[in-house]
Each structure stands twice: as structure tokens, then as C-alpha cells.
Design a protein around this motif. Structure first.
Motif, short mmCIF file in Angstrom:
data_model
loop_
_atom_site.label_atom_id
_atom_site.label_comp_id
_atom_site.label_asym_id
_atom_site.label_seq_id
_atom_site.Cartn_x
_atom_site.Cartn_y
_atom_site.Cartn_z
N CYS A 25 0.82 -1.22 0.00
CA CYS A 25 0.00 0.00 0.00
C CYS A 25 0.85 1.26 0.00
CB CYS A 25 -0.94 0.01 1.20
SG CYS A 25 -2.27 -1.20 1.06
N LEU A 26 1.90 1.29 0.81
CA LEU A 26 2.78 2.46 0.84
C LEU A 26 3.50 2.66 -0.49
CD1 LEU A 26 4.30 2.13 4.42
CD2 LEU A 26 2.66 3.83 3.60
N THR A 27 3.91 1.58 -1.11
CA THR A 27 4.56 1.67 -2.42
C THR A 27 3.60 2.23 -3.46
OG1 THR A 27 5.98 -0.19 -1.88
CG2 THR A 27 5.77 0.36 -4.21
N LEU A 28 2.37 1.78 -3.45
CA LEU A 28 1.36 2.25 -4.40
C LEU A 28 1.05 3.73 -4.19
CD1 LEU A 28 -0.55 1.47 -6.68
CD2 LEU A 28 -2.24 0.88 -4.94
N VAL A 29 0.91 4.15 -2.95
CA VAL A 29 0.65 5.56 -2.64
C VAL A 29 1.81 6.43 -3.12
CG1 VAL A 29 0.44 7.23 -0.75
CG2 VAL A 29 -0.95 5.14 -0.76
N PHE A 30 3.04 6.01 -2.83
CA PHE A 30 4.20 6.77 -3.28
C PHE A 30 4.25 6.85 -4.79
CE2 PHE A 30 8.63 6.90 -4.72
CZ PHE A 30 9.00 8.12 -4.18
N TYR A 31 4.02 5.73 -5.47
CA TYR A 31 4.07 5.70 -6.94
C TYR A 31 3.02 6.62 -7.55
CZ TYR A 31 3.90 3.86 -11.69
OH TYR A 31 3.90 3.74 -13.05
N ASN A 32 1.82 6.63 -7.01
CA ASN A 32 0.75 7.45 -7.57
C ASN A 32 0.92 8.94 -7.28
OD1 ASN A 32 -0.75 5.55 -8.96
ND2 ASN A 32 -1.90 4.97 -7.13
N VAL A 64 4.33 8.90 -22.34
CA VAL A 64 4.61 7.75 -21.48
C VAL A 64 3.27 7.21 -20.99
CG1 VAL A 64 5.73 6.96 -19.37
CG2 VAL A 64 6.79 8.75 -20.76
N LYS A 65 3.02 5.96 -21.28
CA LYS A 65 1.76 5.34 -20.88
C LYS A 65 1.60 5.40 -19.36
CE LYS A 65 -1.03 1.23 -21.37
NZ LYS A 65 -1.18 -0.07 -21.97
N GLY A 66 0.46 5.90 -18.91
CA GLY A 66 0.19 5.97 -17.48
C GLY A 66 0.70 7.22 -16.80
N ILE A 85 8.69 19.51 -18.38
CA ILE A 85 7.33 19.14 -18.03
C ILE A 85 7.37 18.11 -16.90
CG2 ILE A 85 5.23 18.00 -18.89
CD1 ILE A 85 5.62 20.87 -19.88
N LEU A 86 6.48 18.30 -15.94
CA LEU A 86 6.38 17.41 -14.79
C LEU A 86 5.16 16.50 -14.96
CD1 LEU A 86 6.96 20.13 -12.05
CD2 LEU A 86 8.66 18.61 -13.09
N ALA A 87 5.28 15.25 -14.53
CA ALA A 87 4.19 14.29 -14.69
C ALA A 87 4.12 13.34 -13.51
CB ALA A 87 4.36 13.51 -15.98
N THR A 88 2.98 12.69 -13.37
CA THR A 88 2.74 11.73 -12.31
C THR A 88 1.92 10.56 -12.84
OG1 THR A 88 1.90 11.46 -10.06
CG2 THR A 88 0.62 12.85 -11.51
N SER A 89 1.94 9.47 -12.11
CA SER A 89 1.12 8.31 -12.47
C SER A 89 -0.28 8.43 -11.89
CB SER A 89 1.77 7.02 -11.97
OG SER A 89 2.99 6.83 -12.62
N THR A 91 -3.79 10.67 -10.56
CA THR A 91 -4.66 11.65 -11.20
C THR A 91 -4.95 12.84 -10.29
OG1 THR A 91 -6.60 10.44 -10.41
CG2 THR A 91 -5.80 9.92 -12.62
N LYS A 92 -4.56 12.75 -9.04
CA LYS A 92 -4.90 13.78 -8.07
C LYS A 92 -4.32 15.15 -8.46
CE LYS A 92 -4.71 14.76 -3.14
NZ LYS A 92 -4.26 14.28 -1.82
N HIS A 93 -3.07 15.20 -8.89
CA HIS A 93 -2.41 16.46 -9.21
C HIS A 93 -2.33 16.72 -10.72
CE1 HIS A 93 -1.35 16.87 -5.02
NE2 HIS A 93 -0.85 15.65 -5.03
N ALA A 94 -2.89 15.84 -11.52
CA ALA A 94 -2.78 15.95 -12.97
C ALA A 94 -3.64 17.10 -13.49
CB ALA A 94 -3.21 14.65 -13.64
#
Length: 132
Positions: A25-32, A64-66, A85-89, A91-94
Motif C-alpha cells: 500500500c505504501l509503495t502504491l501511494v508513493f508511486y501514484n 509515457v503510458k500511465g 514538463i512534470l508528470a505523475t502516475s 490523477t490527483k495532481h494531474a
């Protein structure tokens, strides 16, 4: 306390599963929520321009996919503007994207700009930015 080896085994298995679940769960939160920089070959741009009032604007799409665009980072050095350009996996900050997948970004109050470059890990690449 725990005299049965079966009970000890069950407790250890449950504890291991709980620890594994927490790490996942922590890994997923960090990744997203991680925001990173995109290299030039990972970004497509259109409609790059700078207005008379010093506002740079353009539309960028992550290739980049995702990965979704969250914003723009820039530096001004010797009259040149270096953007990334900055990006994330997640959607919260996209940023909101149009039907073609482009996100609009802008930088205000740029004065006396000579050229625009995309700052990448490999090399800086000059961008074609139209006046007006």
C-alpha cells in the motif's frame, strides 16, 4: 502463553501478510503521488507562443503510458528559458487534458527572452515558440 505450534505458525503468517500488505500500500501511494520530470522524447508539444505581455503558453502531452502532466518547471538563464514538463502516475495532481490528450500550461512575467529550450537529462533542445 502460546503453547501450540499451529497457533504460533498462524500468528506469524498473519503478521507477515499484514506487513506485506502495508508495504504494498505504501509503495502504491508513493508511486501514484510521485511527480517526476519527463525527458524531451517523452513529450509532444503544440501551440507554443509568448504574448507581448510576457506570458508563455502551450499544450503538452505525455507520451509515457500511465503518466499525466502535472505542470511545468522552468529556469531563466542569460535570457534563455529552460522548461521541463512534470508528470505523475496518479490523477490527483494531474492537469485537465483535452480530447487529444494535451494539457495547457503557462508561465507569466517572462521578459527579454531570447530563446526557449526543453531541459532534458540527455541535452537541452531548442523549442520553436511563436510571438504574439
Amino acid at each position: 502463553m502460546m503453547k501450540s505450534p499451529v497457533i504460533k505458525s498462524v500468528v506469524f503468517v498473519v503478521a507477515a501478510l499484514l506487513i506485506g500488505t502495508m508495504i504494498t500500500c505504501l509503495t502504491l501511494v508513493f508511486y501514484n503521488n510521485h511527480v517526476g520530470k519527463l525527458d524531451r522524447d517523452e513529450v509532444t508539444d503544440i501551440e507554443l507562443k509568448i504574448d507581448d505581455d510576457g506570458t508563455f503558453s502551450g499544450k503538452f502531452r505525455s507520451e509515457v503510458k500511465g503518466k499525466r502532466i502535472t505542470g511545468i518547471d522552468y529556469e531563466v538563464e542569460d535570457g534563455n528559458v529552460y522548461i521541463t514538463i512534470l508528470a505523475t502516475s496518479g490523477t490527483k495532481h494531474a492537469l485537465t487534458i483535452n480530447e487529444d490528450g494535451y494539457a495547457a500550461v503557462q508561465i507569466k512575467d517572462l521578459t527579454d527572452v531570447k530563446k526557449f529550450y526543453y531541459r532534458s537529462s540527455a541535452k537541452d533542445e531548442e523549442l520553436t515558440v511563436h510571438k504574439g
